[in-house]
Scaffold this motif. Sequence first.
Motif, PDB file in Angstrom:
ATOM      1  N   LEU A 438      25.729   3.628   7.011  1.00 31.69           N
ATOM      2  CA  LEU A 438      25.120   2.652   7.908  1.00 31.69           C
ATOM      3  C   LEU A 438      25.103   3.164   9.341  1.00 31.69           C
ATOM      4  O   LEU A 438      24.125   2.970  10.075  1.00 31.69           O
ATOM      5  N   ALA A 439      26.179   3.836   9.741  1.00 33.63           N
ATOM      6  CA  ALA A 439      26.226   4.413  11.081  1.00 33.63           C
ATOM      7  C   ALA A 439      25.145   5.476  11.251  1.00 33.63           C
ATOM      8  O   ALA A 439      24.519   5.597  12.320  1.00 33.63           O
ATOM      9  N   GLN A 440      24.906   6.263  10.197  1.00 32.31           N
ATOM     10  CA  GLN A 440      23.876   7.294  10.271  1.00 32.31           C
ATOM     11  C   GLN A 440      22.475   6.702  10.374  1.00 32.31           C
ATOM     12  O   GLN A 440      21.540   7.357  10.826  1.00 32.31           O
ATOM     13  N   LEU A 441      22.332   5.433   9.945  1.00 29.70           N
ATOM     14  CA  LEU A 441      21.063   4.726  10.106  1.00 29.70           C
ATOM     15  C   LEU A 441      20.930   4.086  11.486  1.00 29.70           C
ATOM     16  O   LEU A 441      19.907   3.473  11.793  1.00 29.70           O
ATOM     17  N   GLY A 442      21.972   4.197  12.293  1.00 28.67           N
ATOM     18  CA  GLY A 442      21.936   3.589  13.617  1.00 28.67           C
ATOM     19  C   GLY A 442      22.499   2.195  13.654  1.00 28.67           C
ATOM     20  O   GLY A 442      22.270   1.460  14.619  1.00 28.67           O
ATOM     21  N   LEU A 443      23.228   1.771  12.611  1.00 29.21           N
ATOM     22  CA  LEU A 443      23.869   0.457  12.588  1.00 29.21           C
ATOM     23  C   LEU A 443      25.347   0.652  12.917  1.00 29.21           C
ATOM     24  O   LEU A 443      26.109   1.199  12.122  1.00 29.21           O
ATOM     25  N   GLY A 444      25.755   0.181  14.091  1.00 24.10           N
ATOM     26  CA  GLY A 444      27.111   0.392  14.565  1.00 24.10           C
ATOM     27  C   GLY A 444      28.129  -0.493  13.882  1.00 24.10           C
ATOM     28  O   GLY A 444      27.794  -1.411  13.118  1.00 24.10           O
ATOM     29  N   ALA A 445      29.406  -0.233  14.177  1.00 26.74           N
ATOM     30  CA  ALA A 445      30.503  -0.958  13.538  1.00 26.74           C
ATOM     31  C   ALA A 445      30.428  -2.457  13.814  1.00 26.74           C
ATOM     32  O   ALA A 445      30.776  -3.279  12.947  1.00 26.74           O
ATOM     33  N   GLY A 446      29.974  -2.844  15.005  1.00 28.43           N
ATOM     34  CA  GLY A 446      29.882  -4.260  15.326  1.00 28.43           C
ATOM     35  C   GLY A 446      28.752  -4.943  14.588  1.00 28.43           C
ATOM     36  O   GLY A 446      28.896  -6.084  14.116  1.00 28.43           O
ATOM     37  N   ALA A 447      27.613  -4.265  14.455  1.00 26.88           N
ATOM     38  CA  ALA A 447      26.434  -4.877  13.835  1.00 26.88           C
ATOM     39  C   ALA A 447      26.642  -5.163  12.351  1.00 26.88           C
ATOM     40  O   ALA A 447      26.177  -6.185  11.837  1.00 26.88           O
ATOM     41  N   ILE A 448      27.361  -4.283  11.645  1.00 23.79           N
ATOM     42  CA  ILE A 448      27.433  -4.422  10.189  1.00 23.79           C
ATOM     43  C   ILE A 448      28.419  -5.494   9.730  1.00 23.79           C
ATOM     44  O   ILE A 448      28.471  -5.803   8.544  1.00 23.79           O
ATOM     45  N   VAL A 449      29.204  -6.063  10.653  1.00 19.92           N
ATOM     46  CA  VAL A 449      30.137  -7.119  10.269  1.00 19.92           C
ATOM     47  C   VAL A 449      29.692  -8.485  10.793  1.00 19.92           C
ATOM     48  O   VAL A 449      30.382  -9.477  10.589  1.00 19.92           O
ATOM     49  N   ARG A 450      28.539  -8.522  11.488  1.00 21.71           N
ATOM     50  CA  ARG A 450      27.980  -9.798  11.922  1.00 21.71           C
ATOM     51  C   ARG A 450      27.012 -10.308  10.862  1.00 21.71           C
ATOM     52  O   ARG A 450      26.443  -9.520  10.094  1.00 21.71           O
ATOM     53  N   PRO A 451      26.765 -11.620  10.800  1.00 21.59           N
ATOM     54  CA  PRO A 451      25.740 -12.125   9.876  1.00 21.59           C
ATOM     55  C   PRO A 451      24.418 -11.415  10.132  1.00 21.59           C
ATOM     56  O   PRO A 451      23.996 -11.250  11.285  1.00 21.59           O
ATOM     57  N   SER A 452      23.760 -10.984   9.073  1.00 19.46           N
ATOM     58  CA  SER A 452      22.552 -10.175   9.247  1.00 19.46           C
ATOM     59  C   SER A 452      21.447 -10.947   9.956  1.00 19.46           C
ATOM     60  O   SER A 452      20.567 -10.353  10.581  1.00 19.46           O
ATOM     61  N   GLY A 453      21.476 -12.268   9.873  1.00 17.40           N
ATOM     62  CA  GLY A 453      20.467 -13.066  10.556  1.00 17.40           C
ATOM     63  C   GLY A 453      20.551 -12.973  12.060  1.00 17.40           C
ATOM     64  O   GLY A 453      19.589 -13.304  12.761  1.00 17.40           O
ATOM     65  N   SER A 454      21.691 -12.512  12.601  1.00 17.67           N
ATOM     66  CA  SER A 454      21.856 -12.403  14.056  1.00 17.67           C
ATOM     67  C   SER A 454      21.406 -11.050  14.588  1.00 17.67           C
ATOM     68  O   SER A 454      21.424 -10.834  15.796  1.00 17.67           O
ATOM     69  N   LEU A 455      20.993 -10.146  13.700  1.00 11.65           N
ATOM     70  CA  LEU A 455      20.599  -8.805  14.132  1.00 11.65           C
ATOM     71  C   LEU A 455      19.163  -8.802  14.638  1.00 11.65           C
ATOM     72  O   LEU A 455      18.375  -9.718  14.358  1.00 11.65           O
ATOM     73  N   SER A 456      18.808  -7.754  15.377  1.00 14.18           N
ATOM     74  CA  SER A 456      17.439  -7.598  15.844  1.00 14.18           C
ATOM     75  C   SER A 456      16.534  -7.243  14.665  1.00 14.18           C
ATOM     76  O   SER A 456      17.005  -6.903  13.569  1.00 14.18           O
ATOM     77  N   GLY A 457      15.214  -7.308  14.899  1.00 15.50           N
ATOM     78  CA  GLY A 457      14.273  -6.979  13.832  1.00 15.50           C
ATOM     79  C   GLY A 457      14.462  -5.570  13.318  1.00 15.50           C
ATOM     80  O   GLY A 457      14.436  -5.317  12.102  1.00 15.50           O
ATOM     81  N   GLY A 458      14.657  -4.608  14.232  1.00 16.41           N
ATOM     82  CA  GLY A 458      14.859  -3.227  13.812  1.00 16.41           C
ATOM     83  C   GLY A 458      16.144  -3.042  13.028  1.00 16.41           C
ATOM     84  O   GLY A 458      16.194  -2.308  12.040  1.00 16.41           O
ATOM     85  N   GLU A 459      17.213  -3.729  13.458  1.00 15.69           N
ATOM     86  CA  GLU A 459      18.496  -3.629  12.749  1.00 15.69           C
ATOM     87  C   GLU A 459      18.389  -4.242  11.358  1.00 15.69           C
ATOM     88  O   GLU A 459      18.933  -3.717  10.381  1.00 15.69           O
ATOM     89  N   ARG A 460      17.691  -5.367  11.243  1.00 10.79           N
ATOM     90  CA  ARG A 460      17.537  -6.020   9.940  1.00 10.79           C
ATOM     91  C   ARG A 460      16.730  -5.139   8.993  1.00 10.79           C
ATOM     92  O   ARG A 460      17.025  -5.079   7.792  1.00 10.79           O
ATOM     93  N   LEU A 461      15.724  -4.464   9.520  1.00  2.84           N
ATOM     94  CA  LEU A 461      14.929  -3.581   8.676  1.00  2.84           C
ATOM     95  C   LEU A 461      15.770  -2.419   8.163  1.00  2.84           C
ATOM     96  O   LEU A 461      15.695  -2.053   6.981  1.00  2.84           O
ATOM     97  N   LYS A 462      16.587  -1.835   9.031  1.00  4.50           N
ATOM     98  CA  LYS A 462      17.479  -0.761   8.598  1.00  4.50           C
ATOM     99  C   LYS A 462      18.448  -1.266   7.540  1.00  4.50           C
ATOM    100  O   LYS A 462      18.736  -0.571   6.557  1.00  4.50           O
TER     101      LYS A 462
END
Length: 543
Positions: A438-462
């Motif tokens: 996930l980190a190699q996709l550009g999803l950091g440690a904070g992003a992957i433990v938050r509800p996915s609905g709170s992520l940006s469009g690009g993060e959700r697509l990744k």
Amino acid sequence: MAHPLLTLEDVSFILPDGTVLFSGLSEQFDSRRTGLVGRNGIGKSVLAQLLADVLPPSSGRYLRIGTTHYLAQRITPADHDTVADLAGTGAILDALERIEAGGTDTADFATLDGRWDIRQRLERMLAELDLPHLHPRSLASRLSGGEAMRVALAGALLSDADFLILDEPTNHLDILQRQKLAEGLARWPKGLLVISHDRTLLDTMSRTVELSAQGLRSYGGAYSFYQECKTQERDAAVRHLEQCRHERKQEETALREERERLAQRQAKGRRLGQEANQANILLGRQKERSEQSAGKLRQRQEAAREAMARQIREAASRLDEETAIALLAPDSAIAPQQRVVTLDGLVLPFAPAAMQRLSLFLAGPRRVGIVGPNGCGKTTLLKVLAGHLAPLGGVCERHVECAVLDQQLTSLDPSRPVLAQLLDANPRAGEAALRTRLAQLGLGAGAIVRPSGSLSGGERLKAALALALYAAPPARLLLLDEPGNHLDLDALRSLETMLGQFRGALLVVSHDEAFLGRIGLTDRLRATPDGWRLEPWPDRVPE
């Protein structure tokens, strides 16, 4: 009248929760055709509303010479609105009809303001935008999203405003409709500001203005020129950062050598003092002077280190936040002769008669762009291929694992973190390995433990791609329906990078010609008046 001009002077905007969206913006927008770009959430739409006098700034001054016509990103007509109302001509047509019926109210003549041909102009503009069937008095609430956008665009192009301010005007438009919009805007003779992620449209502008955390910056050219400038800036920033790191390494070496020389002098002084049998009081003073020298050296070296660290932080801040993306999905690769999809006499539901029947055989890592006008059945075809919709007849077989990325990314549970969903999809991989991917996709440690609905469009697509390609077993066929919708330009480039690294088969529906041209398609499945036609992608030489 003086030349129309929109001027920002040290403008700031603060959200109701106290968050500063942007501050200190100073810029002028004149009659040049201008594209406004920036990452999602940076404040482009708010800035557009401010320039259109829909919102006031929290501080600073906004000065306007001339009138504006603003088109919002989302068109939501009221239940009683007509097509003419949505186009902004309802009141004018009402006044015209009353005058034609014999009315003599001076207010109606003032409203009409000499626009006696407004009905014909509206009907002609609707026809140019492929809406000749719409009557000005039809209810706008019955229109599709694409039809509503085109009606609103017709009204914008009919307006007498000195500036058009358009926020994502190509949303819901197919390729042909986008081309016609570009042609209509090319004929617009006055000021134009377009917020868009459509690179083809942005390339028709004469100036690009970027909104970032550092403020507004103007580039004297279309999007391609802006991209060249950004690439040069990034290359220069990388070189500067490397130079700063090299200088820090040299400085660290010099500081270490200075510490070693001081230590040698101190050791030599102690040895000579002992050999000369000096008094304890003299040895103590010598030790005190030595410690003072060492203390001053430490202070000087700490200041030097902080200065070097600050220089490196400043150099790094000039680089984009987007990091290199690595999509490691070797298990998704497909052998050249591997069967992927078999469609034999397939009958699609809800599709137009000419588009209902389709026979198709795909093998190997084929990458197919599905193109055609809105309503021809492209999304329906993907739903049938995914098994989400039953065909009316014929054979539909998938021979490899498949994943769907629809416009709503329904494969993601918005209430659960990405990491938890990926662990469910591949429990044997282990949390550490999945965190790394996930980190190699550009999803950091904070992003992957938050509800996915709170992520940006690009993060959700990744995240959705990760669920598809890092599951057990991984998808080897991706079905993508308008994956670039609601993504900013940085996220679009990330998606293009990820899809370029994918070695499985791909079927993608998109109206973004620039996006389709950058993901290495091999074939095009095109909707024609005579039915579906599979042909080599236009940039690809037939084998």
